[in-house]
Design an enzyme around this catalytic site. Structure first.
Site, PDB file in Angstrom:
ATOM      1  N   ILE A   1       2.446   5.067   0.700  1.00 33.91           N
ATOM      2  CA  ILE A   1       3.098   5.640   1.872  1.00 33.91           C
ATOM      3  C   ILE A   1       2.030   6.212   2.816  1.00 33.91           C
ATOM      4  O   ILE A   1       1.122   6.903   2.358  1.00 33.91           O
ATOM      5  CB  ILE A   1       4.071   6.769   1.458  1.00 33.91           C
ATOM      6  CG1 ILE A   1       5.160   6.213   0.533  1.00 33.91           C
ATOM      7  CG2 ILE A   1       4.697   7.434   2.679  1.00 33.91           C
ATOM      8  CD1 ILE A   1       6.120   7.263   0.008  1.00 33.91           C
TER       9      ILE A   1
ATOM     10  N   ASP B   1       9.327  -3.322  -3.809  1.00 33.42           N
ATOM     11  CA  ASP B   1      10.541  -2.548  -4.017  1.00 33.42           C
ATOM     12  C   ASP B   1      10.775  -2.324  -5.512  1.00 33.42           C
ATOM     13  O   ASP B   1      11.056  -1.222  -5.949  1.00 33.42           O
ATOM     14  CB  ASP B   1      11.751  -3.307  -3.459  1.00 33.42           C
ATOM     15  CG  ASP B   1      12.185  -2.752  -2.115  1.00 33.42           C
ATOM     16  OD1 ASP B   1      11.550  -1.807  -1.627  1.00 33.42           O
ATOM     17  OD2 ASP B   1      13.159  -3.273  -1.565  1.00 33.42           O
TER      18      ASP B   1
ATOM     19  N   GLU C   1       8.537  -3.019   8.580  1.00 29.89           N
ATOM     20  CA  GLU C   1       9.488  -2.526   7.574  1.00 29.89           C
ATOM     21  C   GLU C   1      10.761  -2.043   8.269  1.00 29.89           C
ATOM     22  O   GLU C   1      10.679  -1.341   9.263  1.00 29.89           O
ATOM     23  CB  GLU C   1       8.817  -1.381   6.809  1.00 29.89           C
ATOM     24  CG  GLU C   1       9.494  -1.019   5.528  1.00 29.89           C
ATOM     25  CD  GLU C   1       8.563  -0.222   4.598  1.00 29.89           C
ATOM     26  OE1 GLU C   1       8.515  -0.568   3.413  1.00 29.89           O
ATOM     27  OE2 GLU C   1       7.921   0.726   5.056  1.00 29.89           O
TER      28      GLU C   1
ATOM     29  N   ARG D   1       5.405  -4.755   3.134  1.00 27.32           N
ATOM     30  CA  ARG D   1       6.018  -4.662   1.804  1.00 27.32           C
ATOM     31  C   ARG D   1       6.955  -5.847   1.548  1.00 27.32           C
ATOM     32  O   ARG D   1       7.119  -6.733   2.377  1.00 27.32           O
ATOM     33  CB  ARG D   1       6.768  -3.341   1.604  1.00 27.32           C
ATOM     34  CG  ARG D   1       5.850  -2.143   1.626  1.00 27.32           C
ATOM     35  CD  ARG D   1       6.254  -1.146   0.541  1.00 27.32           C
ATOM     36  NE  ARG D   1       5.342  -0.015   0.524  1.00 27.32           N
ATOM     37  CZ  ARG D   1       5.580   1.131   1.137  1.00 27.32           C
ATOM     38  NH1 ARG D   1       6.719   1.310   1.774  1.00 27.32           N
ATOM     39  NH2 ARG D   1       4.708   2.095   1.086  1.00 27.32           N
TER      40      ARG D   1
ATOM     41  N   SER E   1       1.626  -0.055   9.031  1.00 29.26           N
ATOM     42  CA  SER E   1       2.140  -0.405  10.370  1.00 29.26           C
ATOM     43  C   SER E   1       0.991  -0.574  11.363  1.00 29.26           C
ATOM     44  O   SER E   1       1.009  -1.496  12.173  1.00 29.26           O
ATOM     45  CB  SER E   1       3.074   0.679  10.902  1.00 29.26           C
ATOM     46  OG  SER E   1       4.038   0.971   9.943  1.00 29.26           O
ATOM     47  N   THR E   2       0.013   0.331  11.286  1.00 32.26           N
ATOM     48  CA  THR E   2      -1.146   0.233  12.182  1.00 32.26           C
ATOM     49  C   THR E   2      -1.880  -1.079  11.940  1.00 32.26           C
ATOM     50  O   THR E   2      -2.254  -1.788  12.873  1.00 32.26           O
ATOM     51  CB  THR E   2      -2.111   1.413  11.919  1.00 32.26           C
ATOM     52  OG1 THR E   2      -1.349   2.604  11.912  1.00 32.26           O
ATOM     53  CG2 THR E   2      -3.202   1.479  12.955  1.00 32.26           C
TER      54      THR E   2
ATOM     55  N   GLY F   1       0.826  -1.205   0.000  1.00 32.98           N
ATOM     56  CA  GLY F   1       0.000   0.000   0.000  1.00 32.98           C
ATOM     57  C   GLY F   1       0.855   1.247   0.000  1.00 32.98           C
ATOM     58  O   GLY F   1       2.055   1.197   0.290  1.00 32.98           O
TER      59      GLY F   1
HETATM   60  P1  DTP Z   1       2.401   3.114   6.925  1.00 36.41           P
HETATM   61  O1  DTP Z   1       2.039   4.481   7.353  1.00 36.41           O
HETATM   62  O2  DTP Z   1       1.526   2.597   5.837  1.00 36.41           O
HETATM   63  O3  DTP Z   1       2.581   2.175   8.032  1.00 36.41           O
HETATM   64  P2  DTP Z   1       5.190   2.979   6.903  1.00 36.41           P
HETATM   65  O4  DTP Z   1       5.243   1.680   7.562  1.00 36.41           O
HETATM   66  O5  DTP Z   1       5.680   4.151   7.633  1.00 36.41           O
HETATM   67  O6  DTP Z   1       3.769   3.282   6.240  1.00 36.41           O
HETATM   68  P3  DTP Z   1       6.058   3.783   4.522  1.00 36.41           P
HETATM   69  O7  DTP Z   1       5.221   3.294   3.452  1.00 36.41           O
HETATM   70  O8  DTP Z   1       5.803   5.137   5.025  1.00 36.41           O
HETATM   71  O9  DTP Z   1       5.978   2.757   5.667  1.00 36.41           O
HETATM   72  O10 DTP Z   1       7.569   3.628   4.131  1.00 36.41           O
HETATM   73  C1  DTP Z   1       8.595   4.232   4.865  1.00 36.41           C
HETATM   74  C2  DTP Z   1       9.292   5.277   4.053  1.00 36.41           C
HETATM   75  O11 DTP Z   1      10.198   4.685   3.164  1.00 36.41           O
HETATM   76  C3  DTP Z   1       8.372   6.102   3.200  1.00 36.41           C
HETATM   77  O12 DTP Z   1       8.841   7.411   3.170  1.00 36.41           O
HETATM   78  C4  DTP Z   1       8.463   5.464   1.850  1.00 36.41           C
HETATM   79  C5  DTP Z   1       9.850   4.985   1.841  1.00 36.41           C
HETATM   80  N1  DTP Z   1      10.101   3.773   1.045  1.00 36.41           N
HETATM   81  C6  DTP Z   1       9.888   2.521   1.408  1.00 36.41           C
HETATM   82  N2  DTP Z   1      10.366   1.661   0.502  1.00 36.41           N
HETATM   83  C7  DTP Z   1      10.894   2.420  -0.480  1.00 36.41           C
HETATM   84  C8  DTP Z   1      11.555   2.160  -1.697  1.00 36.41           C
HETATM   85  N3  DTP Z   1      11.823   0.933  -2.112  1.00 36.41           N
HETATM   86  N4  DTP Z   1      11.929   3.222  -2.425  1.00 36.41           N
HETATM   87  C9  DTP Z   1      11.695   4.479  -2.020  1.00 36.41           C
HETATM   88  N5  DTP Z   1      11.098   4.783  -0.868  1.00 36.41           N
HETATM   89  C10 DTP Z   1      10.709   3.779  -0.121  1.00 36.41           C
END
Ligand code: DTP
Length: 236
Positions: free
Chosen positions: A11, A106, A34, A101, A16-17, A9
């Site tokens: 960003i 990726d 992650e 993820r 995480s929630t 899903g």
């Molecule tokens: P959520 O709010 O859905 O829990 P999260 O767990 O914080 O989301 P994010 O989706 O926000 O996870 O991912 C963490 C950060 O890393 C976010 O700024 C997006 C970035 N990110 C993750 N994987 C990649 C990637 N392969 N390339 C570029 N950015 C990435």
């Protein structure tokens, strides 16, 4: 046999929630988050210092996207390869391992997007795809998924959630970036128009969960989502 499932899903959609929710509902399952803190603290060998690669990537994407993609994919690969815990093996029913993820998002979400935005050039993209395919094929069933949960919300909703959590590195993230990532998720997981390079991946069942409504503090929404997940897993 262990079932491996990834949560995908946009960003800030709430992966995480949702992962926490799953873990609370099913303590016998293994939910792995992650490895973002690793990207914020890349330790320099034999020195007492570290750098924030996540921040570097957002500040200067042309310079750092390729490096970031190699590092994030490696850390995910490590996560996927970790052996299941003893607790998981004693799970009632089918043991389920859940990841936030995957090595697939990726490539088919982030790296592809960076290539199309010209932050990864054609040479870097060729090199990336070469080692990515090689690694995924080499590790074979150890990193294959049995299911994907796609948490879906509009890019506007993700933008609001992103603003609310206020992660420093993400301050420069714009709505059009989230819109691009949203379209990539739709093309990969719903329209199936993204070309993927692994046979098993084409057949992985996808559960689409609408998380446009706030679910963090609403037990009735949570219960509904969890029921959908249980039904999905029992069919895998
Ligand atoms: P959520 O709010 O859905 O829990 P999260 O767990 O914080 O989301 P994010 O989706 O926000 O996870 O991912 C963490 C950060 O890393 C976010 O700024 C997006 C970035 N990110 C993750 N994987 C990649 C990637 N392969 N390339 C570029 N950015 C990435």
């Amino acid at each position: 046999r262990i079932k491996r499932v990834s949560i995908e899903g946009n960003i800030a959609v709430g992966k995480s929630t949702f992962a926490r929710l799953l873990q609370n509902a099913r303590p016998d399952w293994e939910v792995t988050s992650e490895p973002i803190s690793k990207w914020q603290n890349v330790h320099h060998m034999s020195q007492q210092s570290s750098s924030n690669l996540l921040q570097m990537m957002y500040q200067d994407p042309k310079r750092w996207s390729y490096t970031f993609q190699t590092f994030s994919c490696m850390s995910r690969l490590r996560t996927h390869l970790e052996p299941p815990s003893a607790r998981l093996l004693q799970s009632r029913g089918t043991p389920v391992q859940v990841y936030e993820r995957s090595v697939y998002s990726d490539r088919y979400i982030f790296a592809l997007n960076m290539f199309e935005l010209r932050c990864i050039n054609s040479t870097e993209w060729a090199v990336y795809q070469d080692w990515h395919s090689f690694l995924v094929e080499q590790f074979g069933h150890q990193i294959q998924l049995e299911g994907i949960i796609y948490l879906r919300a509009s890019p506007q909703t993700c933008m609001e959630r992103l603003g609310r959590r206020g992660r420093t590195e993400e301050q420069g993230v714009r709505l059009d970036y989230l819109e691009k990532l949203h379209t990539r998720h739709e093309n990969w997981l719903v329209n199936k128009s993204t070309e993927v390079h692994f046979e098993h991946l084409e057949k992985v069942p996808v559960l689409v969960l609408d998380v446009g409504v706030e679910f963090e503090k609403d037990p009735s929404v949570q219960a509904k989502l969890l029921t959908e997940v249980e039904t999905f897993f029992s069919g895998l």
